[in-house]
Design an enzyme around this catalytic site. Sequence first.
Site, PDB file in Angstrom:
ATOM      1  N   HIS A  42       0.766  -1.246   0.000  1.00  0.00           N
ATOM      2  CA  HIS A  42       0.000   0.000   0.000  1.00  0.00           C
ATOM      3  C   HIS A  42       0.797   1.296   0.000  1.00  0.00           C
ATOM      4  O   HIS A  42       0.200   2.366  -0.113  1.00  0.00           O
ATOM      5  CB  HIS A  42      -0.956   0.013   1.196  1.00  0.00           C
ATOM      6  CG  HIS A  42      -1.915  -1.133   1.192  1.00  0.00           C
ATOM      7  ND1 HIS A  42      -2.850  -1.319   0.196  1.00  0.00           N
ATOM      8  CD2 HIS A  42      -2.068  -2.173   2.053  1.00  0.00           C
ATOM      9  CE1 HIS A  42      -3.548  -2.416   0.448  1.00  0.00           C
ATOM     10  NE2 HIS A  42      -3.090  -2.954   1.568  1.00  0.00           N
ATOM     11  N   LYS A  65      -3.643  -9.986  -7.948  1.00  0.00           N
ATOM     12  CA  LYS A  65      -4.541  -9.496  -6.903  1.00  0.00           C
ATOM     13  C   LYS A  65      -5.673  -8.714  -7.579  1.00  0.00           C
ATOM     14  O   LYS A  65      -5.412  -7.864  -8.434  1.00  0.00           O
ATOM     15  CB  LYS A  65      -3.759  -8.608  -5.928  1.00  0.00           C
ATOM     16  CG  LYS A  65      -4.548  -8.195  -4.709  1.00  0.00           C
ATOM     17  CD  LYS A  65      -3.689  -7.434  -3.712  1.00  0.00           C
ATOM     18  CE  LYS A  65      -4.531  -7.001  -2.516  1.00  0.00           C
ATOM     19  NZ  LYS A  65      -3.755  -6.190  -1.585  1.00  0.00           N
ATOM     20  N   PRO A  66      -6.929  -8.979  -7.215  1.00  0.00           N
ATOM     21  CA  PRO A  66      -8.058  -8.344  -7.901  1.00  0.00           C
ATOM     22  C   PRO A  66      -8.099  -6.813  -7.789  1.00  0.00           C
ATOM     23  O   PRO A  66      -8.446  -6.136  -8.740  1.00  0.00           O
ATOM     24  CB  PRO A  66      -9.289  -8.953  -7.240  1.00  0.00           C
ATOM     25  CG  PRO A  66      -8.815 -10.189  -6.573  1.00  0.00           C
ATOM     26  CD  PRO A  66      -7.371  -9.976  -6.237  1.00  0.00           C
ATOM     27  N   GLU A  67      -7.758  -6.292  -6.627  1.00  0.00           N
ATOM     28  CA  GLU A  67      -7.743  -4.833  -6.456  1.00  0.00           C
ATOM     29  C   GLU A  67      -6.768  -4.463  -5.354  1.00  0.00           C
ATOM     30  O   GLU A  67      -6.490  -5.265  -4.461  1.00  0.00           O
ATOM     31  CB  GLU A  67      -9.136  -4.282  -6.156  1.00  0.00           C
ATOM     32  CG  GLU A  67      -9.750  -4.812  -4.893  1.00  0.00           C
ATOM     33  CD  GLU A  67     -11.151  -4.253  -4.646  1.00  0.00           C
ATOM     34  OE1 GLU A  67     -11.535  -4.174  -3.463  1.00  0.00           O
ATOM     35  OE2 GLU A  67     -11.843  -3.912  -5.617  1.00  0.00           O
ATOM     36  N   ASN A  68      -6.255  -3.257  -5.437  1.00  0.00           N
ATOM     37  CA  ASN A  68      -5.295  -2.796  -4.443  1.00  0.00           C
ATOM     38  C   ASN A  68      -5.240  -1.276  -4.479  1.00  0.00           C
ATOM     39  O   ASN A  68      -5.439  -0.666  -5.524  1.00  0.00           O
ATOM     40  CB  ASN A  68      -3.905  -3.367  -4.729  1.00  0.00           C
ATOM     41  CG  ASN A  68      -2.957  -3.169  -3.572  1.00  0.00           C
ATOM     42  OD1 ASN A  68      -3.185  -3.678  -2.479  1.00  0.00           O
ATOM     43  ND2 ASN A  68      -1.899  -2.414  -3.788  1.00  0.00           N
ATOM     44  N   THR A  69      -4.953  -0.681  -3.330  1.00  0.00           N
ATOM     45  CA  THR A  69      -4.824   0.769  -3.234  1.00  0.00           C
ATOM     46  C   THR A  69      -3.414   1.121  -2.800  1.00  0.00           C
ATOM     47  O   THR A  69      -2.899   0.558  -1.830  1.00  0.00           O
ATOM     48  CB  THR A  69      -5.828   1.339  -2.205  1.00  0.00           C
ATOM     49  OG1 THR A  69      -7.147   0.956  -2.599  1.00  0.00           O
ATOM     50  CG2 THR A  69      -5.735   2.851  -2.123  1.00  0.00           C
ATOM     51  N   LYS A  90     -13.909  -2.006   9.929  1.00  0.00           N
ATOM     52  CA  LYS A  90     -14.996  -2.736   9.266  1.00  0.00           C
ATOM     53  C   LYS A  90     -15.248  -4.088   9.925  1.00  0.00           C
ATOM     54  O   LYS A  90     -16.372  -4.569   9.927  1.00  0.00           O
ATOM     55  CB  LYS A  90     -14.687  -2.938   7.777  1.00  0.00           C
ATOM     56  CG  LYS A  90     -14.778  -1.666   6.969  1.00  0.00           C
ATOM     57  CD  LYS A  90     -14.736  -1.911   5.465  1.00  0.00           C
ATOM     58  CE  LYS A  90     -13.454  -2.547   5.013  1.00  0.00           C
ATOM     59  NZ  LYS A  90     -13.345  -2.640   3.544  1.00  0.00           N
ATOM     60  N   HIS A 149      -3.018  -2.886   8.087  1.00  0.00           N
ATOM     61  CA  HIS A 149      -4.136  -3.176   7.179  1.00  0.00           C
ATOM     62  C   HIS A 149      -4.760  -1.868   6.714  1.00  0.00           C
ATOM     63  O   HIS A 149      -4.993  -0.967   7.527  1.00  0.00           O
ATOM     64  CB  HIS A 149      -5.184  -4.022   7.911  1.00  0.00           C
ATOM     65  CG  HIS A 149      -6.455  -4.208   7.152  1.00  0.00           C
ATOM     66  ND1 HIS A 149      -6.544  -5.003   6.038  1.00  0.00           N
ATOM     67  CD2 HIS A 149      -7.694  -3.687   7.340  1.00  0.00           C
ATOM     68  CE1 HIS A 149      -7.790  -4.964   5.584  1.00  0.00           C
ATOM     69  NE2 HIS A 149      -8.500  -4.169   6.360  1.00  0.00           N
TER      70      HIS A 149
END
Length: 154
Positions: A42, A65-69, A90, A149
């Site tokens: 990240h 990886k499907p998505e990441n920021t 969350k 995280h």
Amino acid sequence: MGPHLLGRSSLLLLLLGMWWSVRPLCAVPKGLTKARWFEIQHIQPRLLQCNKAMSGVNNYTQHCKPENTFLHNVFQDVTAVCDMPNIICKNGRHNCHQSPKPVNLTQCNFIAGRYPDCRYHDDAQYKFFIVACDPPQKTDPPYHLVPVHLDKVV
């Protein structure tokens, strides 16, 4: 009786296969602390195209990886967010913290390909972020808390 058992075995194998394919998405690669894995996934201080930036993440997991920021900030500044007031994550834990100001970030979304040739769509944004923080492990930098995280961007 034979086909009935075969059906159950097939279902069990299918479920195990699905679990195995999802499990590595959140697992910390061997030899890394949670904070170091957070940094790899990240933290990207300079703008870098997702296809290139994600190869550094995907090389650890051996899949796309499907998505990441990526936060365009340095680890020290993201770690400082851990000193902000606690908020609820969350998952219901109380170890999350929101950035006091928005930051430049890039959201990478998988569009096509197969590891190691993963292709991503880049989406530049300017948003607040929320991180979960924990006490550092032995080999982590000596901060009171370290980010482990990326909970969400807001």
